[in-house]
Design a protein around this motif. Structure first.
Motif, PDB file in Angstrom:
ATOM      1  N   ASP A  97      -9.382   7.478   3.874  1.00  0.00           N
ATOM      2  CA  ASP A  97     -10.701   7.555   4.510  1.00  0.00           C
ATOM      3  C   ASP A  97     -10.560   8.229   5.875  1.00  0.00           C
ATOM      4  O   ASP A  97      -9.468   8.305   6.438  1.00  0.00           O
ATOM      5  CB  ASP A  97     -11.269   6.137   4.689  1.00  0.00           C
ATOM      6  CG  ASP A  97     -12.754   6.158   5.056  1.00  0.00           C
ATOM      7  OD1 ASP A  97     -13.401   7.208   4.857  1.00  0.00           O
ATOM      8  OD2 ASP A  97     -13.256   5.131   5.529  1.00  0.00           O
TER       9      ASP A  97
ATOM     10  N   GLU B  45     -10.576   8.273   9.668  1.00  0.00           N
ATOM     11  CA  GLU B  45     -10.374   7.225  10.659  1.00  0.00           C
ATOM     12  C   GLU B  45     -11.296   7.442  11.842  1.00  0.00           C
ATOM     13  O   GLU B  45     -11.836   6.511  12.405  1.00  0.00           O
ATOM     14  CB  GLU B  45      -8.929   7.218  11.124  1.00  0.00           C
ATOM     15  CG  GLU B  45      -8.049   6.513  10.118  1.00  0.00           C
ATOM     16  CD  GLU B  45      -6.610   6.916  10.238  1.00  0.00           C
ATOM     17  OE1 GLU B  45      -6.230   7.438  11.305  1.00  0.00           O
ATOM     18  OE2 GLU B  45      -5.866   6.716   9.274  1.00  0.00           O
TER      19      GLU B  45
ATOM     20  N   LYS C  43     -18.538   7.311  18.671  1.00  0.00           N
ATOM     21  CA  LYS C  43     -18.250   7.368  17.229  1.00  0.00           C
ATOM     22  C   LYS C  43     -18.459   8.771  16.658  1.00  0.00           C
ATOM     23  O   LYS C  43     -17.843   9.152  15.668  1.00  0.00           O
ATOM     24  CB  LYS C  43     -19.142   6.357  16.509  1.00  0.00           C
ATOM     25  CG  LYS C  43     -18.733   6.071  15.097  1.00  0.00           C
ATOM     26  CD  LYS C  43     -19.558   4.923  14.520  1.00  0.00           C
ATOM     27  CE  LYS C  43     -19.208   4.725  13.050  1.00  0.00           C
ATOM     28  NZ  LYS C  43     -20.010   3.656  12.442  1.00  0.00           N
TER      29      LYS C  43
ATOM     30  N   TYR D  15     -23.744  11.995   5.788  1.00  0.00           N
ATOM     31  CA  TYR D  15     -23.498  10.596   6.141  1.00  0.00           C
ATOM     32  C   TYR D  15     -22.045  10.224   5.877  1.00  0.00           C
ATOM     33  O   TYR D  15     -21.340  10.900   5.123  1.00  0.00           O
ATOM     34  CB  TYR D  15     -24.442   9.630   5.411  1.00  0.00           C
ATOM     35  CG  TYR D  15     -24.302   9.603   3.905  1.00  0.00           C
ATOM     36  CD1 TYR D  15     -23.274   8.871   3.287  1.00  0.00           C
ATOM     37  CD2 TYR D  15     -25.199  10.290   3.092  1.00  0.00           C
ATOM     38  CE1 TYR D  15     -23.152   8.838   1.912  1.00  0.00           C
ATOM     39  CE2 TYR D  15     -25.081  10.261   1.706  1.00  0.00           C
ATOM     40  CZ  TYR D  15     -24.053   9.531   1.131  1.00  0.00           C
ATOM     41  OH  TYR D  15     -23.930   9.504  -0.226  1.00  0.00           O
ATOM     42  N   TRP D  16     -21.641   9.145   6.516  1.00  0.00           N
ATOM     43  CA  TRP D  16     -20.299   8.599   6.305  1.00  0.00           C
ATOM     44  C   TRP D  16     -20.435   7.109   6.096  1.00  0.00           C
ATOM     45  O   TRP D  16     -20.912   6.396   6.969  1.00  0.00           O
ATOM     46  CB  TRP D  16     -19.438   8.892   7.537  1.00  0.00           C
ATOM     47  CG  TRP D  16     -18.085   8.224   7.511  1.00  0.00           C
ATOM     48  CD1 TRP D  16     -17.232   8.130   6.450  1.00  0.00           C
ATOM     49  CD2 TRP D  16     -17.421   7.574   8.603  1.00  0.00           C
ATOM     50  NE1 TRP D  16     -16.081   7.478   6.809  1.00  0.00           N
ATOM     51  CE2 TRP D  16     -16.175   7.116   8.124  1.00  0.00           C
ATOM     52  CE3 TRP D  16     -17.757   7.337   9.930  1.00  0.00           C
ATOM     53  CZ2 TRP D  16     -15.268   6.431   8.939  1.00  0.00           C
ATOM     54  CZ3 TRP D  16     -16.852   6.664  10.732  1.00  0.00           C
ATOM     55  CH2 TRP D  16     -15.621   6.220  10.251  1.00  0.00           C
ATOM     56  N   LYS D  17     -20.063   6.633   4.930  1.00  0.00           N
ATOM     57  CA  LYS D  17     -20.055   5.198   4.667  1.00  0.00           C
ATOM     58  C   LYS D  17     -18.594   4.775   4.697  1.00  0.00           C
ATOM     59  O   LYS D  17     -17.833   5.097   3.784  1.00  0.00           O
ATOM     60  CB  LYS D  17     -20.695   4.905   3.321  1.00  0.00           C
ATOM     61  CG  LYS D  17     -22.116   5.450   3.243  1.00  0.00           C
ATOM     62  CD  LYS D  17     -22.986   4.611   2.343  1.00  0.00           C
ATOM     63  CE  LYS D  17     -24.403   5.129   2.308  1.00  0.00           C
ATOM     64  NZ  LYS D  17     -25.157   4.848   3.518  1.00  0.00           N
ATOM     65  N   GLU D  18     -18.241   4.063   5.749  1.00  0.00           N
ATOM     66  CA  GLU D  18     -16.834   3.723   5.971  1.00  0.00           C
ATOM     67  C   GLU D  18     -16.223   3.024   4.766  1.00  0.00           C
ATOM     68  O   GLU D  18     -16.796   2.097   4.223  1.00  0.00           O
ATOM     69  CB  GLU D  18     -16.711   2.837   7.204  1.00  0.00           C
ATOM     70  CG  GLU D  18     -16.851   3.640   8.473  1.00  0.00           C
ATOM     71  CD  GLU D  18     -17.128   2.773   9.676  1.00  0.00           C
ATOM     72  OE1 GLU D  18     -16.253   1.987  10.037  1.00  0.00           O
ATOM     73  OE2 GLU D  18     -18.217   2.915  10.255  1.00  0.00           O
ATOM     74  N   GLY D  19     -15.054   3.494   4.377  1.00  0.00           N
ATOM     75  CA  GLY D  19     -14.351   2.881   3.257  1.00  0.00           C
ATOM     76  C   GLY D  19     -14.958   3.223   1.909  1.00  0.00           C
ATOM     77  O   GLY D  19     -14.489   2.739   0.893  1.00  0.00           O
ATOM     78  N   ARG D  20     -16.004   4.043   1.878  1.00  0.00           N
ATOM     79  CA  ARG D  20     -16.675   4.321   0.603  1.00  0.00           C
ATOM     80  C   ARG D  20     -16.856   5.797   0.306  1.00  0.00           C
ATOM     81  O   ARG D  20     -16.314   6.306  -0.659  1.00  0.00           O
ATOM     82  CB  ARG D  20     -18.031   3.632   0.567  1.00  0.00           C
ATOM     83  CG  ARG D  20     -17.939   2.135   0.403  1.00  0.00           C
ATOM     84  CD  ARG D  20     -19.243   1.457   0.715  1.00  0.00           C
ATOM     85  NE  ARG D  20     -20.373   2.115   0.082  1.00  0.00           N
ATOM     86  CZ  ARG D  20     -21.637   1.961   0.466  1.00  0.00           C
ATOM     87  NH1 ARG D  20     -21.920   1.184   1.470  1.00  0.00           N
ATOM     88  NH2 ARG D  20     -22.601   2.601  -0.156  1.00  0.00           N
ATOM     89  N   GLU D  21     -17.618   6.468   1.131  1.00  0.00           N
ATOM     90  CA  GLU D  21     -17.882   7.871   0.813  1.00  0.00           C
ATOM     91  C   GLU D  21     -18.256   8.701   2.040  1.00  0.00           C
ATOM     92  O   GLU D  21     -18.719   8.170   3.052  1.00  0.00           O
ATOM     93  CB  GLU D  21     -18.999   7.975  -0.240  1.00  0.00           C
ATOM     94  CG  GLU D  21     -20.242   7.187   0.118  1.00  0.00           C
ATOM     95  CD  GLU D  21     -21.146   6.946  -1.087  1.00  0.00           C
ATOM     96  OE1 GLU D  21     -22.016   7.799  -1.328  1.00  0.00           O
ATOM     97  OE2 GLU D  21     -20.991   5.930  -1.763  1.00  0.00           O
TER      98      GLU D  21
ATOM     99  N   LEU E 199     -19.053  15.607  -1.970  1.00  0.00           N
ATOM    100  CA  LEU E 199     -19.097  14.153  -1.812  1.00  0.00           C
ATOM    101  C   LEU E 199     -17.675  13.610  -1.970  1.00  0.00           C
ATOM    102  O   LEU E 199     -17.097  13.659  -3.057  1.00  0.00           O
ATOM    103  CB  LEU E 199     -20.028  13.538  -2.868  1.00  0.00           C
ATOM    104  CG  LEU E 199     -20.214  12.028  -2.795  1.00  0.00           C
ATOM    105  CD1 LEU E 199     -20.914  11.623  -1.503  1.00  0.00           C
ATOM    106  CD2 LEU E 199     -21.023  11.528  -3.998  1.00  0.00           C
TER     107      LEU E 199
ATOM    108  N   ILE F 250     -15.156  10.690  -2.285  1.00  0.00           N
ATOM    109  CA  ILE F 250     -15.239   9.300  -2.737  1.00  0.00           C
ATOM    110  C   ILE F 250     -13.885   8.620  -2.544  1.00  0.00           C
ATOM    111  O   ILE F 250     -12.848   9.124  -2.975  1.00  0.00           O
ATOM    112  CB  ILE F 250     -15.660   9.236  -4.219  1.00  0.00           C
ATOM    113  CG1 ILE F 250     -17.021   9.937  -4.381  1.00  0.00           C
ATOM    114  CG2 ILE F 250     -15.729   7.805  -4.700  1.00  0.00           C
ATOM    115  CD1 ILE F 250     -17.428  10.163  -5.798  1.00  0.00           C
ATOM    116  N   GLN F 251     -13.949   7.484  -1.870  1.00  0.00           N
ATOM    117  CA  GLN F 251     -12.751   6.762  -1.485  1.00  0.00           C
ATOM    118  C   GLN F 251     -12.297   5.816  -2.598  1.00  0.00           C
ATOM    119  O   GLN F 251     -13.098   5.073  -3.148  1.00  0.00           O
ATOM    120  CB  GLN F 251     -13.127   5.966  -0.229  1.00  0.00           C
ATOM    121  CG  GLN F 251     -12.122   4.993   0.263  1.00  0.00           C
ATOM    122  CD  GLN F 251     -11.091   5.691   1.090  1.00  0.00           C
ATOM    123  OE1 GLN F 251     -11.276   6.843   1.456  1.00  0.00           O
ATOM    124  NE2 GLN F 251     -10.005   5.025   1.365  1.00  0.00           N
ATOM    125  N   PHE F 252     -10.991   5.845  -2.913  1.00  0.00           N
ATOM    126  CA  PHE F 252     -10.444   4.920  -3.907  1.00  0.00           C
ATOM    127  C   PHE F 252      -9.380   4.037  -3.284  1.00  0.00           C
ATOM    128  O   PHE F 252      -8.672   4.456  -2.369  1.00  0.00           O
ATOM    129  CB  PHE F 252      -9.833   5.686  -5.079  1.00  0.00           C
ATOM    130  CG  PHE F 252     -10.849   6.203  -6.058  1.00  0.00           C
ATOM    131  CD1 PHE F 252     -11.113   5.510  -7.223  1.00  0.00           C
ATOM    132  CD2 PHE F 252     -11.559   7.360  -5.792  1.00  0.00           C
ATOM    133  CE1 PHE F 252     -12.061   5.973  -8.117  1.00  0.00           C
ATOM    134  CE2 PHE F 252     -12.506   7.832  -6.680  1.00  0.00           C
ATOM    135  CZ  PHE F 252     -12.753   7.130  -7.849  1.00  0.00           C
TER     136      PHE F 252
END
Lengths: 536, 323
Positions: free
Chosen positions: A213, A215, A359, A373-379, A397, A399-401
């Motif tokens: 992700d 940081e 930020k 957009y940035w969804k922390e730990g997700r996308e 897009l 996508i965080q795994f």
């Protein structure tokens, strides 16, 4: 028979004192700093192959696996607590710059804690060539010296080169289109390929799977290359490192070298920030001053060499403290151009104590993409900037795994279109049989080697290092340990760094007899116990 | 408030204080330096110095400790070494996701475990009992990452019933996050990790209830209930089970903290953006403030759970207060 045996025994007993007199002291056990076997099994296994082979030469080797990152990185880069370390350096576009893997690693000036010359290597010839190439800004001219430098390093063998890694990734051909993949060490992750990926069949964006992700989006505080890669998509940079490793103009329209320490940069006039404001030369000057004043962590080492930056005749004039050809590919090709109208007022606007706490989301940039957009730990969602000169093909897009195994399953299932995460060798075999998937093999510009610490008396000897290089079973390691996903290299500037790699060097072949000969002619002997002994 | 409660509260506070002190020194005794985990590009020494000053790591240990205590007193967990942002902010966003996954499945495991345990304990010696005891013990002994992987392979890849992970379909909820929690898509993503966590935690309450029922079967009040002419069902649920509920009710709150800690593995495999996944990353980076805050949270949950168990116990069985 019995009589004969006791006679033999008697003579050997008599002979021992003579041999002992002629022998030098035993070569002490080598402390080999390596990676933990549980999590980095193939790295650990590589060191086992090396240790086994070197023990054949009568050298005792003690493998010392340490947890990664701490304390291993500290022992490796700061304390230099090893005789040999398995150095695995990952590739990145900044590391195309030939300075990084040549002079940076082997110039005696770079052996202080935290710098890259972790083995305290020292050679007058390498220092001289290393310093010389720093002064040549013309890439073609500089390349000649870089070739000589690689040859000088080859002669000294300050490390046993093992291999450079081939990263295998893949994309789904039925959902994604990529016309003419551009061969570059970063593979699909490279901006040259990423910006041309296009979804087909109705998906609104190309879905890319990754396990790392973001940081930080703040150019003052981010620390890792992956963060920079994504910052490079939303911000413009003056220069870019091309697929072959040579720097080229990007947001800059011209780069004029005035003298060894003065450079003028002109800016394209068609750039716009995402809030509609044009990008001006004042923004460029502001950016570098701002990064310098606020000690931007990632850039500090390059910015310390910048004396001043100012607008002169509509161009940005960089005055350097000392000549630095790498300056172009390191600082200019990495630092994002920030909007002055945003950053000059963030403290008043947000009430924060220092700009490092900002930020930076939502983000105002002028790059080929806009951070939606940035969804922390997700996308992370990025929208293409259609006005940008790089003409990005589609929205992205990320996508965080949580795990790489699940990520590759998601690719086969069609939940993602591209994996940016290198696939493990066992998965690659399976994936080749899937008609929907296009496998991409990228030769990394990072590499794996056994670095010697020259503070060790034994390893300080050039003949020893040359012998050990002949005792490095790189072919078995590549085939049996790395699953064939690697290739040998004769230089630390590896073949995939096409522009800078010296193709004339040939890797010392694996030949234990030859290794023994080299040691013998350097005066080393073997005791009765088979252990190697120093020359008298 | 009786002296019993004052004493229990004081013990809990002491436990927490010991925990956070131990944690502070344990992490710092580990070899390695958080600024040294910043690898690329083999961090420049001067930048490392700047980082140390920024995070107060240049100060002597006792001073760092005092500051840490002072900050905690005001519920300030400091800045993450890694992202540079307030730890409380980072953890806050993730904690809800973990709670939404862990708590419902723990409760489901306990409710299901109690009933199945009660029924099978009541009818001792059935074949179903033997099989279920074996299967539930086997499932709890299996590594949970393995269970999760097998579940993904079978339910997600082969049968295509569930997604392979994540909290919602990526790209589905670009705007307000709260909306996603009320969507079917969220439930669809929750289903498989919920199932795994429930199955994994089923064994303990199941065995506990079963043995508890076994102990009550011979009691005289059960005999009396039967003599009153109550149906077998009524005897089981109203008398036997109610009296066997004590250990169940008191262990449930105690395991909540443990369950949050246990979410590490499930969250990693299912790419569930919760506290567990955050902890894995923080440990890897020697991000002391982040790890400390996460561990402290788990410790606080465990201590609070124990306190709650005591409270429940004293209500269900008032004799305990006098002892």
């Amino acid at each position: 028979m019995k009589y004969l045996r006791s006679l033999l025994l008697a003579t050997s007993v008599l002979a021992v004192p003579h041999v002992a007199l002629a022998e030098g002291k035993v070569v002490p056990e080598i402390d080999f700093l390596t990676w933990p076997s549980t999590k980095y099994q193939h790295y650990f296994e590589t060191t086992r192959y090396l240790a086994d082979s070197w023990e054949e030469l009568g050298i005792k080797v003690k493998l010392n696996p340490q947890p990664f990152p701490a304390p291993m990185l500290g022992m490796w880069f700061n304390e230099h607590k090893f005789d040999v370390v398995l150095s695995v350096l990952s590739g990145s576009s900044a590391r195309f710059e030939p300075e990084f893997y040549s002079n940076g690693q082997f110039n005696s000036a770079n052996s202080t804690p935290g710098n890259m010359n972790v083995g305290s290597f020292s050679s007058a010839k390498i220092d001289e060539l290393g310093d010389k190439q720093l002064r040549i800004y013309d890439a073609e001219e500089r390349r000649k010296v870089i070739y000589d430098l690689q040859a000088a390093i080859y002669e000294e063998q300050p490390e046993a080169l093992i291999a450079y890694v081939i990263n295998t990734t893949a994309y789904n051909k039925t959902t994604t289109e990529l016309e003419d993949y551009i061969d570059t060490p970063e593979g699909l992750r490279s901006i040259w390929n990423l910006s041309r990926l296009k979804p087909i069949g109705g998906q609104p964006a190309v879905r890319l799977g990754w396990t790392i992700d973001q940081e930080s989006w703040n150019p003052l505080t981010f620390k890792i290359g992956e963060d920079l890669d994504r910052l490079g998509l939303v911000y413009d940079r003056l220069m870019l490192v091309g697929p072959d490793g040579s720097p080229q103009l990007s947001a800059a329209s011209a780069l004029d070298v005035i003298d060894e320490t003065t450079l003028d940069v002109s800016l394209r006039d068609d750039l716009k920030f995402s809030d509609g404001e044009p990008v001006t030369i004042e923004d460029v000057v502001f950016t570098f001053n701002y990064l310098k004043e606020n000690n931007a962590i990632y850039f500090k080492q390059y910015l310390d060499n910048v004396e001043s930056i100012a607008v002169v005749d509509g161009k940005a004039r960089f005055k350097l403290v000392k000549p630095s050809a790498p300056f172009v590919a390191t600082l200019l090709a990495q630092a994002p151009i920030l909007p002055e109208h945003v950053w000059s007022g963030i403290l008043e606007e947000t009430g924060l104590e220092k700009p490092q706490d900002y930020k930076n989301v939502p983000l105002v940039g002028s790059g080929p993409y806009r951070l939606k957009y940035w969804k922390e730990g997700r996308e992370i969602s990025m929208e293409r900037n259609p006005e940008h000169f790089m003409k990005p093909a589609a929205d992205l897009l990320f996508i965080q795994f949580g795990s790489a195994e699940v990520l590759s399953s998601a690719l086969t299932k069609g939940d993602i279109d591209v994996t940016l995460q290198p696939l493990v060798p066992t998965v690659v075999e399976e994936f080749r049989t899937f008609a929907d998937l296009q496998i991409i093999q990228a030769q990394s510009n990072g590499y794996m080697s056994a670095r010697y610490n020259i503070n060790n008396e034994f390893l300080a000897n050039k003949a020893v290092r040359q012998a050990l290089s002949h005792a490095t079973p790189y072919e078995s390691i590549i085939e049996e340990v790395l699953g064939g996903d690697a290739a040998p290299t004769a230089s630390s500037i590896v073949p995939s760094n096409t522009f800078w790699h010296n193709p004339e060097l040939k890797l010392p072949e694996y030949d234990l007899e030859k290794a023994r000969e080299i040691l013998k002619s350097a005066g080393f002997t073997w005791g009765q116990d088979g252990r190697l002994r120093f020359p008298e | 408030m009786s002296s019993f409660w004052l004493r229990r509260l004081w013990h809990s506070a002491l436990t927490l204080f010991t925990m956070l002190t131990l944690m502070f020194f344990m992490f710092r005794m580990l070899p390695g330096d958080p600024t040294a985990t910043v690898i690329s590009p083999a961090l420049y020494p001067k930048a490392q110095e700047a980082l140390k000053i920024q995070f107060g790591l240049d100060k002597p240990l006792w001073e760092q400790y005092l500051r840490y205590l002072g900050n905690l007193a005001t519920l300030d967990f400091g800045l993450s070494f890694h992202t540079g942002r307030p730890v409380a902010e980072e953890i806050g966003g993730r904690l809800l996701n973990t709670i939404l996954l862990v708590f419902p499945s723990m409760i489901a495991a306990y409710v299901l475990g109690s009933f199945v345990g009660a029924i099978l304990g009541w009818k001792r010696g059935s074949k179903t009992e033997a099989i279920l005891v074996f299967v539930s013990t086997a499932l709890q002994s299996a590594p949970v990452f393995w269970l999760s992987m097998i579940a993904i392979l079978f339910f997600s890849i082969k049968l295509d019933l569930f997604p392979v992970g994540h909290i919602v379909t990526p790209g589905m909820f670009p705007d307000e996050d709260w909306r996603m929690y009320f969507s079917l898509d969220f439930l669809h993503h929750l289903a498989l990790p919920f199932l795994i966590n429930t199955i994994y935690n089923f064994c303990f309450p199941f065995l506990l209830m079963r043995s508890s029922i076994l102990a009550t079967v011979g009691e005289e009040y059960i005999e009396l209930a039967r003599m009153k002419g109550l149906t077998e069902k009524a005897v089981l649920y109203r008398h036997a089970m109610r009296n066997s509920l004590l250990p169940i009710a008191t262990t449930l709150p105690m395991t909540l903290g443990w369950a949050v800690a246990g979410s590490v593995v499930i969250e990693t495999v299912f790419s569930w953006p919760g506290l567990g996944l955050l902890m894995v990353e923080a440990v890897g980076h020697s991000d002391f403030p982040m790890v400390q805050a996460a561990f402290l949270l788990i410790a606080a949950l465990t201590v609070a759970g124990t306190l709650m168990a005591d409270l429940l116990y004293s209500i269900l069985d008032p004799r305990i207060v006098n002892h």
